[in-house]
Design a protein around this motif. Structure first.
Motif, PDB file in Angstrom:
ATOM      1  N   GLN A   8       0.850  -1.176   0.000  1.00  0.00           N
ATOM      2  CA  GLN A   8       0.000   0.000   0.000  1.00  0.00           C
ATOM      3  C   GLN A   8       0.892   1.235   0.000  1.00  0.00           C
ATOM      4  O   GLN A   8       1.821   1.331   0.801  1.00  0.00           O
ATOM      5  CB  GLN A   8      -0.911   0.007   1.231  1.00  0.00           C
ATOM      6  N   GLU A  10       1.419   5.348   0.194  1.00  0.00           N
ATOM      7  CA  GLU A  10       0.846   6.583   0.741  1.00  0.00           C
ATOM      8  C   GLU A  10       1.886   7.709   0.649  1.00  0.00           C
ATOM      9  O   GLU A  10       2.995   7.558   1.175  1.00  0.00           O
ATOM     10  CB  GLU A  10       0.444   6.374   2.196  1.00  0.00           C
ATOM     11  N   PRO A  11       1.589   8.829  -0.035  1.00  0.00           N
ATOM     12  CA  PRO A  11       0.378   9.126  -0.806  1.00  0.00           C
ATOM     13  C   PRO A  11       0.404   8.444  -2.168  1.00  0.00           C
ATOM     14  O   PRO A  11       1.410   7.841  -2.557  1.00  0.00           O
ATOM     15  CB  PRO A  11       0.435  10.640  -0.945  1.00  0.00           C
ATOM     16  N   ALA A  12      -0.701   8.577  -2.890  1.00  0.00           N
ATOM     17  CA  ALA A  12      -0.846   7.878  -4.171  1.00  0.00           C
ATOM     18  C   ALA A  12      -0.224   8.637  -5.332  1.00  0.00           C
ATOM     19  O   ALA A  12      -0.311   8.194  -6.474  1.00  0.00           O
ATOM     20  CB  ALA A  12      -2.330   7.622  -4.468  1.00  0.00           C
ATOM     21  N   GLU A  13       0.400   9.787  -5.082  1.00  0.00           N
ATOM     22  CA  GLU A  13       1.068  10.571  -6.116  1.00  0.00           C
ATOM     23  C   GLU A  13       2.222  11.346  -5.494  1.00  0.00           C
ATOM     24  O   GLU A  13       2.260  11.550  -4.278  1.00  0.00           O
ATOM     25  CB  GLU A  13       0.094  11.523  -6.803  1.00  0.00           C
ATOM     26  N   ARG A  15       4.028  14.692  -4.929  1.00  0.00           N
ATOM     27  CA  ARG A  15       3.763  16.129  -4.955  1.00  0.00           C
ATOM     28  C   ARG A  15       5.037  16.896  -4.614  1.00  0.00           C
ATOM     29  O   ARG A  15       5.642  16.676  -3.563  1.00  0.00           O
ATOM     30  CB  ARG A  15       2.653  16.491  -3.960  1.00  0.00           C
ATOM     31  N   CYS A  26      10.054  14.980  -1.884  1.00  0.00           N
ATOM     32  CA  CYS A  26       8.815  14.502  -1.286  1.00  0.00           C
ATOM     33  C   CYS A  26       9.072  13.091  -0.753  1.00  0.00           C
ATOM     34  O   CYS A  26      10.052  12.442  -1.127  1.00  0.00           O
ATOM     35  CB  CYS A  26       7.660  14.519  -2.278  1.00  0.00           C
ATOM     36  N   LEU A  28       7.430   9.188   0.488  1.00  0.00           N
ATOM     37  CA  LEU A  28       6.374   8.202   0.345  1.00  0.00           C
ATOM     38  C   LEU A  28       6.612   7.064   1.323  1.00  0.00           C
ATOM     39  O   LEU A  28       7.739   6.854   1.790  1.00  0.00           O
ATOM     40  CB  LEU A  28       6.309   7.639  -1.075  1.00  0.00           C
ATOM     41  N   GLN A  29       5.549   6.337   1.607  1.00  0.00           N
ATOM     42  CA  GLN A  29       5.616   5.222   2.545  1.00  0.00           C
ATOM     43  C   GLN A  29       5.000   3.982   1.908  1.00  0.00           C
ATOM     44  O   GLN A  29       3.905   4.037   1.341  1.00  0.00           O
ATOM     45  CB  GLN A  29       4.888   5.560   3.846  1.00  0.00           C
ATOM     46  N   ASP A  66       9.937   3.781   4.377  1.00  0.00           N
ATOM     47  CA  ASP A  66       9.859   5.134   3.830  1.00  0.00           C
ATOM     48  C   ASP A  66      10.987   5.345   2.827  1.00  0.00           C
ATOM     49  O   ASP A  66      12.102   4.846   3.019  1.00  0.00           O
ATOM     50  CB  ASP A  66       9.978   6.179   4.941  1.00  0.00           C
ATOM     51  N   LEU A 121       2.716   5.911 -10.428  1.00  0.00           N
ATOM     52  CA  LEU A 121       2.495   7.160  -9.703  1.00  0.00           C
ATOM     53  C   LEU A 121       2.794   8.329 -10.636  1.00  0.00           C
ATOM     54  O   LEU A 121       3.778   8.295 -11.378  1.00  0.00           O
ATOM     55  CB  LEU A 121       3.384   7.245  -8.458  1.00  0.00           C
TER      56      LEU A 121
END
Length: 297
Positions: A8, A10-13, A15, A26, A28-29, A66, A121
C-alpha cells in the motif's frame, strides 16, 4: 496468483513544491500488510531528473518502509505546471532471508507464472506559498506580493497629494474611520510583512527539507557502515577459525611423523635382535666337536 495487494502506497502521487533552480523533495511510505517478505524496486521515466533513496529494498511482514524522491533543480518550468514524468513501483514475494544484495532485475521479470505487482504514480507540481513570477505559456504569472510592493513604493503626485483626512473615496463610504493609533499605523504595513513572513517560512521549510535529506543520507550511510562492520567481524572470526584449524592440522601432522619414525626404529631394532649371535653359534659348534671327539676316540 496473488489475490491480495502486496504493498500500500501513501500518498498515491508524488507532490513537489516547484521553484526554479531549487532542489525539492517529497516522501512516500510503502506498507506491507501481508505475511510475506516483499521486495520492491522504484523506476522512473526520467532517471537523470530524480534521485530515489532507497530505490530497492525488502519489507518484512506487517512492516513499513519510507523512501524519498528528490527532484533536481530545474532551469525552466513545464507548461501550465503539468509534469509528464511517471514512476513505477514493482513488488514481488521473496523467501525469508533475502537481503538487498540479492535483489536483481530478474526478480521482477514476469516469467514462469511469477506474480509481480506494478503501481504507477504521477508527478504533481505546485507553487510555493509565496510564488514568484514564473513563465506560463510564454507569459508571466501574476504575483500579488509584487503589486503590494509596487503600491507601497509608489510616490503620490498631483491630486493624490491631497491629505488623507480631507479625502473620502467612494470605496470607503459607510465605514467608520480608523483611529490614528500605533495599532492603526501597524496595520498599514501588515500585508507586506505577511508576504515577507511567508517567504521566510518557505525558505525555512526548504532548509528543513535539505537538512532532512542530509539526515536521511547520514542514517543510510550509518546503517551501511554498521552492516559492513558486522560482515568484517564475521570475516575475522572465520579467518581466525581457519588459522586455528590449520595450526591444529600442522600439530597432528608433526605427531604422525614422530610416531612413524618411532615405529621405523622399533622395526629396525627387532630385525637386528632376531636369530642367534655368531659368537654363540661358534661356541656351540666347538662344544659339539669336543663332545664328538670324546665319544668316538
Amino acid at each position: 496468483m496473488m489475490t491480495t495487494e502486496l504493498l500500500q502506497i501513501e500518498p498515491a502521487e508524488l507532490r513537489f513544491i516547484f521553484e526554479l533552480k531549487k532542489q525539492t523533495s517529497c516522501f512516500l511510505q510503502l506498507a506491507n500488510t501481508t505475511h510475506h517478505y516483499i521486495a520492491f524496486k522504484v523506476k522512473t521515466t526520467s532517471p537523470k531528473k530524480y534521485c530515489v533513496r532507497p530505490n530497492i529494498g525488502i519489507i518484512n511482514p506487517n512492516q513499513k518502509c519510507d523512501f524519498s524522491v528528490t527532484m533536481q533543480a530545474q532551469r525552466t518550468a513545464p507548461p501550465d505546471m503539468q509534469c509528464k514524468d511517471k514512476f513505477l513501483i514493482q513488488s514481488t514475494v521473496v523467501p525469508f532471508g533475502t537481503t538487498e544484495d540479492h535483489i536483481t532485475s530478474d526478480m521482477f521479470a514476469k516469467d514462469n507464472g511469477k506474480y509481480v505487482e506494478e503501481k504507477k504514480l504521477r508527478v504533481v507540481l505546485s507553487y510555493p506559498p509565496s510564488a514568484p513570477l514564473l513563465p506560463v505559456n510564454g507569459g508571466m504569472k501574476h504575483d500579488p506580493s509584487n503589486e503590494i510592493n509596487a503600491q507601497k513604493d509608489r510616490v503620490p503626485s498631483g491630486v493624490e497629494n491631497i491629505p488623507p483626512p480631507r479625502r473620502v473615496s467612494e470605496e470607503v463610504k459607510g465605514l467608520e474611520p480608523a483611529q490614528d493609533t500605533k495599532e492603526g499605523r501597524a496595520d498599514e504595513v501588515i500585508v507586506p510583512r505577511q508576504v515577507e513572513n511567508a517567504h521566510h517560512s518557505h525558505m525555512k521549510l526548504a532548509k528543513d527539507g535539505v537538512e532532512l535529506d542530509i539526515a536521511n543520507e547520514y542514517e543510510e550511510l550509518k546503517s551501511k557502515l554498521s552492516i559492513m562492520d558486522s560482515k568484517l567481524r564475521e570475516a575475522e572470526v572465520t579467518i581466525n577459525m581457519l588459522n586455528e584449524e590449520r595450526r591444529r592440522n600442522t600439530r597432528e601432522k608433526d605427531l604422525l611423523k614422530k610416531e612413524l619414525e618411532l615405529l621405523k626404529r622399533n622395526i629396525n631394532t627387532k630385525g637386528v635382535q632376531s636369530g642367534f649371535p655368531s659368537l654363540f653359534v661358534c661356541m656351540v659348534g666347538l662344544i659339539s666337536v669336543a663332545v664328538g671327539y670324546y665319544i668316538h676316540p
